[in-house]
Design a protein around this motif. Structure first.
Motif, PDB file in Angstrom:
ATOM      1  N   SER A  86       0.894  -1.208   0.185  1.00 56.63           N
ATOM      2  CA  SER A  86      -0.030  -0.096   0.156  1.00 56.63           C
ATOM      3  C   SER A  86       0.771   1.146   0.068  1.00 56.63           C
ATOM      4  CB  SER A  86      -0.830   0.109   1.317  1.00 56.63           C
ATOM      5  OG  SER A  86      -0.173  -0.013   2.318  1.00 56.63           O
ATOM      6  N   ARG A  87       1.984   1.367   0.600  1.00 57.51           N
ATOM      7  CA  ARG A  87       2.902   2.418   0.684  1.00 57.51           C
ATOM      8  C   ARG A  87       4.272   1.604   1.446  1.00 57.51           C
ATOM      9  NH1 ARG A  87       4.129   6.678  -0.933  1.00 57.51           N
ATOM     10  NH2 ARG A  87       3.814   8.889  -0.103  1.00 57.51           N
ATOM     11  N   ARG A  88       5.244   1.861   0.620  1.00 59.42           N
ATOM     12  CA  ARG A  88       6.695   1.243   1.019  1.00 59.42           C
ATOM     13  C   ARG A  88       7.632   2.118   0.816  1.00 59.42           C
ATOM     14  NH1 ARG A  88       9.234  -4.563   1.089  1.00 59.42           N
ATOM     15  NH2 ARG A  88      11.318  -3.833   0.796  1.00 59.42           N
ATOM     16  N   GLN A  89       8.310   2.651   1.914  1.00 57.78           N
ATOM     17  CA  GLN A  89       9.477   3.838   1.642  1.00 57.78           C
ATOM     18  C   GLN A  89      10.656   3.298   2.433  1.00 57.78           C
ATOM     19  OE1 GLN A  89       8.454   7.855   0.895  1.00 57.78           O
ATOM     20  NE2 GLN A  89       6.769   7.713   2.179  1.00 57.78           N
ATOM     21  N   VAL A  98      26.322   1.831  23.963  1.00 54.08           N
ATOM     22  CA  VAL A  98      25.455   2.402  22.824  1.00 54.08           C
ATOM     23  C   VAL A  98      25.560   4.090  22.926  1.00 54.08           C
ATOM     24  CG1 VAL A  98      23.415   2.630  21.824  1.00 54.08           C
ATOM     25  CG2 VAL A  98      23.922   0.364  22.702  1.00 54.08           C
ATOM     26  N   ARG A  99      26.215   4.635  21.901  1.00 51.58           N
ATOM     27  CA  ARG A  99      26.443   5.886  21.912  1.00 51.58           C
ATOM     28  C   ARG A  99      25.257   6.697  21.209  1.00 51.58           C
ATOM     29  NH1 ARG A  99      32.682   7.857  21.402  1.00 51.58           N
ATOM     30  NH2 ARG A  99      32.169   7.712  19.344  1.00 51.58           N
ATOM     31  N   ARG A 100      25.056   6.294  20.262  1.00 50.25           N
ATOM     32  CA  ARG A 100      23.848   7.084  19.068  1.00 50.25           C
ATOM     33  C   ARG A 100      23.006   6.080  18.735  1.00 50.25           C
ATOM     34  NH1 ARG A 100      25.153  10.157  14.480  1.00 50.25           N
ATOM     35  NH2 ARG A 100      26.962   8.897  14.095  1.00 50.25           N
ATOM     36  N   MET A 101      21.696   6.385  18.571  1.00 48.70           N
ATOM     37  CA  MET A 101      20.653   5.789  17.946  1.00 48.70           C
ATOM     38  C   MET A 101      19.926   6.426  17.352  1.00 48.70           C
ATOM     39  SD  MET A 101      19.324   3.188  20.992  1.00 48.70           S
ATOM     40  CE  MET A 101      18.930   1.714  19.761  1.00 48.70           C
ATOM     41  N   LEU A 102      19.389   5.895  15.847  1.00 47.68           N
ATOM     42  CA  LEU A 102      18.542   6.919  15.202  1.00 47.68           C
ATOM     43  C   LEU A 102      17.519   5.825  14.544  1.00 47.68           C
ATOM     44  CD1 LEU A 102      17.313   9.179  13.320  1.00 47.68           C
ATOM     45  CD2 LEU A 102      19.184   8.575  11.626  1.00 47.68           C
ATOM     46  N   ALA A 103      16.226   6.263  14.431  1.00 51.00           N
ATOM     47  CA  ALA A 103      15.071   5.434  13.668  1.00 51.00           C
ATOM     48  C   ALA A 103      14.540   6.262  12.818  1.00 51.00           C
ATOM     49  CB  ALA A 103      14.191   4.888  14.491  1.00 51.00           C
ATOM     50  N   VAL A 104      14.465   5.986  11.543  1.00 47.45           N
ATOM     51  CA  VAL A 104      13.773   6.713  10.474  1.00 47.45           C
ATOM     52  C   VAL A 104      12.439   5.883  10.127  1.00 47.45           C
ATOM     53  CG1 VAL A 104      13.672   7.720   8.359  1.00 47.45           C
ATOM     54  CG2 VAL A 104      15.540   7.901   9.717  1.00 47.45           C
ATOM     55  N   CYS A 105      11.317   6.202  10.522  1.00 45.37           N
ATOM     56  CA  CYS A 105      10.087   5.369  10.204  1.00 45.37           C
ATOM     57  C   CYS A 105       9.316   5.786   8.892  1.00 45.37           C
ATOM     58  CB  CYS A 105       9.387   5.353  11.443  1.00 45.37           C
ATOM     59  SG  CYS A 105      10.357   4.483  12.931  1.00 45.37           S
ATOM     60  N   HIS A 139      20.701   9.260  24.257  1.00 48.31           N
ATOM     61  CA  HIS A 139      19.799  10.202  23.690  1.00 48.31           C
ATOM     62  C   HIS A 139      19.435   9.597  22.297  1.00 48.31           C
ATOM     63  CE1 HIS A 139      17.294  13.510  21.937  1.00 48.31           C
ATOM     64  NE2 HIS A 139      17.971  13.308  20.816  1.00 48.31           N
ATOM     65  N   GLN A 140      18.042   9.350  22.029  1.00 46.81           N
ATOM     66  CA  GLN A 140      17.641   8.769  20.594  1.00 46.81           C
ATOM     67  C   GLN A 140      16.804   9.540  19.816  1.00 46.81           C
ATOM     68  OE1 GLN A 140      15.518   6.203  23.452  1.00 46.81           O
ATOM     69  NE2 GLN A 140      16.449   4.329  22.914  1.00 46.81           N
ATOM     70  N   ASP A 141      17.236   9.306  18.667  1.00 47.68           N
ATOM     71  CA  ASP A 141      16.555  10.241  17.548  1.00 47.68           C
ATOM     72  C   ASP A 141      15.543   9.586  16.576  1.00 47.68           C
ATOM     73  OD1 ASP A 141      17.777  12.864  18.037  1.00 47.68           O
ATOM     74  OD2 ASP A 141      19.481  12.037  17.229  1.00 47.68           O
ATOM     75  N   VAL A 142      14.436  10.098  16.368  1.00 49.94           N
ATOM     76  CA  VAL A 142      13.540   9.535  15.515  1.00 49.94           C
ATOM     77  C   VAL A 142      13.004  10.364  14.483  1.00 49.94           C
ATOM     78  CG1 VAL A 142      11.108   8.318  15.593  1.00 49.94           C
ATOM     79  CG2 VAL A 142      12.440   7.986  17.552  1.00 49.94           C
ATOM     80  N   ILE A 143      12.728  10.015  13.374  1.00 51.82           N
ATOM     81  CA  ILE A 143      12.523  10.672  12.244  1.00 51.82           C
ATOM     82  C   ILE A 143      11.298  10.039  11.515  1.00 51.82           C
ATOM     83  CG2 ILE A 143      12.737  11.735   9.897  1.00 51.82           C
ATOM     84  CD1 ILE A 143      15.614  12.071  10.892  1.00 51.82           C
ATOM     85  N   PHE A 144      10.019  10.731  11.450  1.00 46.12           N
ATOM     86  CA  PHE A 144       8.870   9.935  10.728  1.00 46.12           C
ATOM     87  C   PHE A 144       8.799  10.616   9.576  1.00 46.12           C
ATOM     88  CE2 PHE A 144       7.405   9.873  15.252  1.00 46.12           C
ATOM     89  CZ  PHE A 144       7.308   8.200  15.345  1.00 46.12           C
ATOM     90  N   LEU A 145       8.680   9.822   8.335  1.00 45.93           N
ATOM     91  CA  LEU A 145       8.627  10.365   7.089  1.00 45.93           C
ATOM     92  C   LEU A 145       6.933  10.971   7.049  1.00 45.93           C
ATOM     93  CD1 LEU A 145      10.047   7.681   4.706  1.00 45.93           C
ATOM     94  CD2 LEU A 145      11.135   9.625   5.883  1.00 45.93           C
ATOM     95  N   ASP A 146       6.932  11.921   6.371  1.00 42.99           N
ATOM     96  CA  ASP A 146       5.574  12.596   6.045  1.00 42.99           C
ATOM     97  C   ASP A 146       5.014  11.628   5.090  1.00 42.99           C
ATOM     98  OD1 ASP A 146       3.642  14.544   6.070  1.00 42.99           O
ATOM     99  OD2 ASP A 146       4.556  16.005   5.270  1.00 42.99           O
ATOM    100  N   GLU A 147       3.840  11.129   5.776  1.00 50.65           N
ATOM    101  CA  GLU A 147       3.335   9.999   4.890  1.00 50.65           C
ATOM    102  C   GLU A 147       1.702   9.744   5.275  1.00 50.65           C
ATOM    103  OE1 GLU A 147       5.705   6.274   4.429  1.00 50.65           O
ATOM    104  OE2 GLU A 147       3.773   5.259   5.184  1.00 50.65           O
ATOM    105  N   VAL A 148       1.026   9.597   4.263  1.00 51.87           N
ATOM    106  CA  VAL A 148      -0.382   8.905   4.719  1.00 51.87           C
ATOM    107  C   VAL A 148      -0.528   7.566   4.071  1.00 51.87           C
ATOM    108  CG1 VAL A 148      -1.219  11.240   5.211  1.00 51.87           C
ATOM    109  CG2 VAL A 148      -1.471  10.553   2.776  1.00 51.87           C
TER     110      VAL A 148
END
Lengths: 733, 168
Positions: free
Chosen positions: A398-401, A605-612, A670-679
């Motif tokens: 349906s949506r895959r990024q 663990v020094r840095r973490m990032l998730a892009v969702c 510290h943890q970073d999270v980025i959400f893709l602008d998506e519907v």
């Protein structure tokens, strides 16, 4: 409301309230200790007695006799109920082990008695006086010795799935990779143990409990007690963590009800924390073999993932191969699951069942295969992306990024600074490494209902049996109703977790947010039409905004619609076959940097990032929390979490939080999270999907890959503890 | 046995079993259920309260040991209508999820910031001769007896940094 076509424009798209980072509406209660959890509800019924549960001291056997005389004579004791007082109680469809009743012992700490007394101290002391004679039986407790004979596991997912011809393709592939990985048994270890207060009124029982799935709990209590479901009420407004461990009925609820019936007064029961590990359920250990065949330029031509896990009779496998059917391209595919019989406690759902353990293995394998090919692991994954279901190429996602998640993550994380040669970066005493993994978890749709009341002064009340296990359900449901009815967030009250309310999706499988809010959406659509008609407005034209309703130049306050009394509407979202036509999944890129002490091997663990990429994010604040919490659990799974099996006595030895280590503050940066602008208009009118499990899937492998990049030591057996790599670390002097 | 102590500024007299923990005295006898019972044996920190100015695990302490002492629980720090600044910072930074460890985290956070101000060193203090500072690692080390299985640590660190007036 039937949802059988992709969502068009609807009031949620205004994003006046939905989509805004919003403080939790119950935050003031939780931070002041005034949110009531199951065991604390002194106000719901008077005269509560205390129950204490006794567990089996052996993993398998037949109880000959239980001597309760000492317990009965102990001060303050009101009643003792033992498992020999009744035949095995029937269990619900999702439980494997029996919760109570009968003489057969299936696993260590299976409940065999409850003592009810006037105080907790009296009940606990009396429980220690119970004497049990058991004829023990030998059992199977070691998965590694059962692998060879384990049969294919029949269940919801095909136990053996072939596409193309894996064997030939793998045999002829220019580059081949073949490795085996293990993941251990893991515990939910939620902070609030399972707890219930039970009170009978004639033939009806009310359970104030801690449960993720209210309707299932009600059904299964009725089954166990042989009473009609309508005679059971379950109430669970606050849940101190679940992670799947409170999806299904547990012994606390059954024994509180039995204890209360025997005592003739309300009884409260909490399992002790050690019971979480051996009395309830856990994520089962796996042994996973992964084979990848590829062309020299890195195109996967053959991929196989075979997993073996163990369980009690009636239990299912840990579905660790699920994601491998969908995540990467490749014409020739093989997945299989085998299930050994083990007499350990029941293996069941824990956060992202299947994918969490599966991705732990698959995403190390991808890292290893990329290295073998001389490719960057980000590029290797991007090269093998697919926009269609690899097993059914006419079926699209349906949506895959995923590609965008990996690319954006690489940029934000500074992936280009990674040295692809392991053990090549040193800062003082520390070896530094970076790791990447894809994240993947399916989006599940299921019917979900809600009732919406418009009362005095335009106050909106939403009632649904949906639960909030820390996920933020209260707030996103309030946001949804506020958006739909054009009111401020503060105008909306939300009542959750009560079986008197409409049945919702409940909390599990990261399906709660999308389905439960879609159910509220459906009820609000109905209420909007009712309001419009009440005010003499065209329901198709009415606009709800700023506490007002208008259409055709006429304008009313929302509260005007209640002049003859409260308006109440109920509806549910029900899905057509969009989840069959399209594959609905969520995606992430997980990036981790670790430092490993060159001398001691300590991993930091020094840095973490998730892009969702997960559809519309309803509340970026609580969604981000879901993801960082999952990332934290992923660090635990990578570096410390393991239920240690006593292979002779047949139980999990480290059955408390001192022995079963989970991450603490000092472990998590510290943890970073980025959400893709998506519907995702295919998923529901909310156009949202889940994130709570996506945040976990892949994280542990990203940690493992970072440790490899830092040290050059590849550990394929989780957790990555010192004993497995210390003597392989590079020479320091 | 009778115990007289002060809880959140109010004098209390309780008759308790000698086996009753401070935690159960608070939760079951005084019905102050803000203090949580997690592991009930000193491993999780959910039951953290402040006794005579120092944070303790209420589950590891018998009620009768607190004769004449002053105990502060989460209920004594702020109310939904009048939040303590640390409670407000937890809400702003979403420093919680299920909420069960939260009262313990907040009691600990308040005590940790006081301990740092009072110059008490920790395992993470690099220079024992200098006054400890409210750095990220200093606070994380001191908070490590309070487990949050939901994993809100990164947000709690930000909430504490804000209250301490330092960069997270």
């Amino acid at each position: 409301m039937k949802f059988d076509r992709p969502a068009g424009h609807n009031p949620i798209d205004q994003l006046r309230v939905v989509g805004k980072p919003t403080d939790r509406i119950e935050g003031r209660l939780k931070t002041t200790g005034t949110a009531p959890y199951a065991y604390e509800r002194h106000d719901v019924v008077p005269d509560q007695a205390y129950g204490f549960v006794v567990g089996s001291p052996v993993p398998k056997g037949h109880i000959e006799r239980i001597d309760i005389r000492g317990a009965k004579a102990s001060p303050g004791v009101i009643a003792v109920v033992t498992t020999l007082d009744m035949p095995r109680l029937e269990k619900g469809p999702m439980n494997a082990a029996y919760l109570f009743g009968g003489a057969e012992i299936q696993h260590y700490h299976q409940a065999i008695a409850i003592v009810v007394a006037n105080s907790f101290e009296q009940a606990r002391a009396a429980a220690s006086l119970i004497r049990v004679n058991i004829t023990g039986q030998s059992g199977q407790f070691d998965l590694s010795t059962q692998v060879a004979d384990a049969p294919l596991a029949h269940g919801k997912i095909p136990p053996l799935d072939r596409v193309g011809d894996f064997d030939s393709a793998f045999a002829t592939a220019p580059v081949t990779f073949d490795q085996t990985y293990t993941t251990p048994d893991q515990s939910h270890a939620m902070m609030e143990p399972h707890a219930t207060i039970a009170a009978w009124e004639g033939g009806k029982v009310t359970l104030w409990t801690s449960n993720q799935m209210i309707a299932w709990a009600r059904r299964d209590v009725a089954t166990a007690l042989k009473i009609p479901p309508e005679n059971v009420r379950v109430d669970s407004p606050y849940i101190g963590g679940g992670f799947g461990g409170k999806l299904f009925l547990r012994a606390d609820a059954v024994l509180a009800a039995l204890g209360a019936r025997a005592a003739g007064r309300p009884v409260k029961v909490a399992l002790t924390h050690p019971f979480l590990m051996n009395n309830t359920t856990h994520r089962a250990a796996t042994i996973q073999r992964i084979r990848i065949g590829a062309t020299r330029d890195g195109k996967i031509t053959a991929i196989a993932h075979e997993s073996t896990s163990g369980n009690l009779a009636g239990g299912g496998p840990e579905a660790a191969v699920s994601q491998t059917r969908l995540l990467y391209a490749g014409a020739n595919r093989l997945t299989s699951m085998r299930l050994a019989h083990l007499d350990l406690p029941e293996g069941s759902s824990m956060r992202a069942p299947g994918e969490a353990a599966g991705m732990m293995a698959l995403e190390i394998a991808m890292d290893e295969a990329a290295e073998q090919l001389g490719m960057d692991p980000v590029q290797f994954r991007i090269l093998n992306d697919t926009q269609v279901d690899p097993e059914k190429p006419d079926r699209q996602f349906s949506r895959r990024q995923l590609v965008k998640c990996l690319q954006l993550g690489a940029t934000h994380f500074g992936w280009n600074r990674r040295n692809s040669r392991p053990a090549a970066v040193r800062e003082g005493d520390w070896l530094i490494g970076m790791g990447v993994a894809a994240g993947f978890r399916n989006n599940l749709v299921t019917k979900s209902g809600a009732r919406v009341r418009l009362g005095d002064g335009g106050l909106v009340t939403v009632e649904t049996d949906m639960t909030d296990i820390g996920t933020g359900s209260y707030t996103i449901i309030a946001q949804t109703a506020a958006e739909m009815l054009g009111v401020e967030l503060g105008q909306v009250k939300v009542s959750l977790g009560d079986s008197d309310s409409p049945v919702s999706a409940g909390s599990g499988g990261q399906w709660g947010a999308n389905n439960a809010t879609a159910g509220v959406y459906a009820a609000c659509v109905k209420l909007r039409r009712t309001v419009a008609r009440k005010l003499g407005l065209d329901p198709d034209m009415a606009i709800f905004a700023g506490g007002h309703v208008q259409a055709g130049g006429r304008h009313f306050g929302l509260a005007d619609a209640t002049r003859d009394g409260e308006l109440v509407c109920e509806d549910a979202i029900e899905y057509g076959d969009l989840d069959k036509k399209y594959q609905q999944s969520t995606f992430a890129g997980h990036f981790v940097e670790v430092a490993v002490d060159a001398f001691t091997g300590e991993i930091r663990v020094r840095r973490m990032l998730a892009v969702c990429s997960a559809g519309r994010i309803l509340n970026p604040k609580s969604a981000r929390s879901q993801v960082i919490g999952a990332m934290t659990m992923g660090v635990g799974a990578a570096l410390m979490e393991e239920l240690a099996v006593d292979r002779s006595r047949g139980y999990f030895v480290n059955h408390d939080l001192a022995g079963y280590e989970v991450p603490v503050h000092a472990d998590i940066p510290h943890q970073d999270v980025i959400f893709l602008d998506e519907v995702d208009p295919i998923s529901s009118p909310m156009k949202a999907k889940g994130v709570g499990e996506l945040g976990l899937c892949g994280v542990s492998a990203a940690v493992a890959n970072a440790v490899y990049n830092a040290t050059g030591v590849r550990v394929r057996s989780y957790p990555i503890t010192l004993d497995k790599y210390l003597d392989h670390l590079p020479q320091v002097l | 046995m009778t115990v007289n102590f002060e809880v959140n500024g109010i004098a209390r007299s309780l008759t308790v079993d000698t086996r009753t923990t401070l935690l159960d005295a608070l939760r079951e006898h005084l019905q102050l259920t803000g203090t949580k019972k997690g592991c009930d044996h000193g491993q999780c920190g959910a039951c953290t309260v402040i006794a005579d100015g120092r944070r303790i695990n209420a589950c590891l302490s018998l009620a009768v040991m607190h004769e004449g002492r002053k105990v502060t629980t989460i209920e004594g720090l702020g109310t939904p209508d009048l939040l303590h600044p640390v409670q407000a910072a937890f809400i702003r930074h979403d420093g919680y999820q299920c909420g069960y460890c939260t009262p313990g985290q907040i009691c600990s956070a308040i005590a940790v910031l006081q301990e740092i101000r009072a110059g008490i060193p920790s395992h993470a203090t690099e220079d024992l001769m200098a006054r400890p500072q409210a750095t990220n690692m200093e606070m994380r080390e001191r908070m490590s007896g309070n487990i949050c299985r939901c994993g809100a640590y990164s947000n709690i660190a930000q909430a504490m940094a804000e209250v301490a007036g330092v960069k997270a």
